[in-house]
Design a protein around this motif. Structure first.
Motif, mmCIF file in Angstrom:
data_model
loop_
_atom_site.group_PDB
_atom_site.id
_atom_site.type_symbol
_atom_site.label_atom_id
_atom_site.label_comp_id
_atom_site.label_asym_id
_atom_site.label_seq_id
_atom_site.Cartn_x
_atom_site.Cartn_y
_atom_site.Cartn_z
ATOM 1 N N LEU A 1 0.295 8.645 7.207
ATOM 2 C CA LEU A 1 0.024 8.032 5.907
ATOM 3 C C LEU A 1 -1.325 7.320 5.902
ATOM 4 O O LEU A 1 -2.035 7.341 4.905
ATOM 5 C CB LEU A 1 1.127 7.032 5.544
ATOM 6 C CG LEU A 1 2.517 7.616 5.342
ATOM 7 C CD1 LEU A 1 3.532 6.500 5.146
ATOM 8 C CD2 LEU A 1 2.529 8.579 4.169
ATOM 9 N N VAL B 1 1.933 -1.009 -2.598
ATOM 10 C CA VAL B 1 1.751 0.389 -2.201
ATOM 11 C C VAL B 1 2.925 1.242 -2.662
ATOM 12 O O VAL B 1 4.083 0.834 -2.546
ATOM 13 C CB VAL B 1 1.603 0.497 -0.663
ATOM 14 C CG1 VAL B 1 1.603 1.948 -0.203
ATOM 15 C CG2 VAL B 1 0.326 -0.203 -0.204
ATOM 16 N N VAL C 1 4.256 5.335 -2.114
ATOM 17 C CA VAL C 1 4.072 6.583 -1.361
ATOM 18 C C VAL C 1 4.945 7.654 -2.006
ATOM 19 O O VAL C 1 6.153 7.479 -2.153
ATOM 20 C CB VAL C 1 4.475 6.415 0.122
ATOM 21 C CG1 VAL C 1 4.304 7.736 0.868
ATOM 22 C CG2 VAL C 1 3.680 5.309 0.784
ATOM 23 N N TRP D 1 -0.523 8.139 -0.957
ATOM 24 C CA TRP D 1 -0.199 6.773 -1.353
ATOM 25 C C TRP D 1 -1.295 6.216 -2.246
ATOM 26 O O TRP D 1 -2.428 6.692 -2.232
ATOM 27 C CB TRP D 1 -0.004 5.881 -0.132
ATOM 28 C CG TRP D 1 -1.238 5.702 0.712
ATOM 29 C CD1 TRP D 1 -1.666 6.526 1.716
ATOM 30 C CD2 TRP D 1 -2.207 4.651 0.615
ATOM 31 N NE1 TRP D 1 -2.841 6.060 2.250
ATOM 32 C CE2 TRP D 1 -3.189 4.898 1.594
ATOM 33 C CE3 TRP D 1 -2.334 3.526 -0.190
ATOM 34 C CZ2 TRP D 1 -4.292 4.057 1.780
ATOM 35 C CZ3 TRP D 1 -3.429 2.682 -0.009
ATOM 36 C CH2 TRP D 1 -4.388 2.954 0.967
ATOM 37 N N ILE E 1 -2.156 4.167 5.693
ATOM 38 C CA ILE E 1 -2.298 3.162 4.636
ATOM 39 C C ILE E 1 -3.240 2.067 5.123
ATOM 40 O O ILE E 1 -3.085 1.549 6.220
ATOM 41 C CB ILE E 1 -0.925 2.573 4.241
ATOM 42 C CG1 ILE E 1 -0.045 3.681 3.663
ATOM 43 C CG2 ILE E 1 -1.095 1.416 3.252
ATOM 44 C CD1 ILE E 1 1.386 3.274 3.405
#
Length: 183
Positions: free
Chosen positions: A154, A85, A87, A99, A156
């Motif tokens: 975020l 990942v 960001v 992201w 994620i």
């Protein structure tokens, strides 16, 4: 060219696919060629440090960045598989706070270019994984920061069940709203 570049949803973050030559003996590919990397990505960088880690399933490393001496990273898994990942922490970017995630594995041989100005992390999705990083600057622990891996802002989508295995600095990372950014 023996490299293919795939632009992600954040165009500065690129998936690099090498051309792999294989037969009944095994395989061969160039894992890095500076001239070709520059030609296909448009990125001109000098890599100054290589890092190698080994981690078990559900180990999550990140999301790390250096607020001074930012590091660009060219990363890949040489054993096993990770979900990697990046960001965007560049406040002036149109993709700030967004992201991208990519599966990198020994089988797909993909690499990911994560430019300076990004937080980076990965979680191991196989029994274990070995992970290589080429970096554009040295590690300065006094400038290292951690972004909270599970910040709701975020969101994620880590491909894990249950809680990941974290270092203390990652469990105590800062939320995006409280983090230090790049200009």
């Amino acid at each position: 060219m023996s490299l293919t570049v795939i632009r992600t949803a954040i165009p500065d973050v690129m998936i690099i696919e090498p051309k792999v030559f294989g037969d009944n003996r095994g395989f061969f590919f160039e894992s890095f060629n500076s001239r070709e990397f520059e030609e296909v990505t448009g990125v001109v960088r000098t890599f100054v440090q290589d890092n190698h880690s080994r981690s078990s399933r559900n180990v999550l490393r990140g999301l790390h960045y250096q607020i001074q001496h930012p590091q660009g990273k060219l990363v890949r898994a040489t054993v096993g598989e990770v979900f990697d990942v990046a960001v965007d922490l560049r406040k002036s970017s149109s993709t700030f706070g967004q992201w991208v995630g990519v599966h990198l594995s020994a089988d797909n041989k993909r690499q990911l270019w994560v430019p300076e100005g990004f937080a980076h992390g990965f979680v191991v999705t196989s029994d274990y994984a070995e992970f290589l990083y080429k970096t554009t600057d040295y590690w300065y622990p006094e400038h290292e920061r951690s972004l909270l891996w599970n910040d709701p802002k975020l969101n994620i989508q880590w491909p894990i069940q249950g809680d990941p295995v974290l270092a203390a600095k990652d469990a105590n990372g800062k939320r995006l709203a409280d983090a230090e950014y790049f200009g």
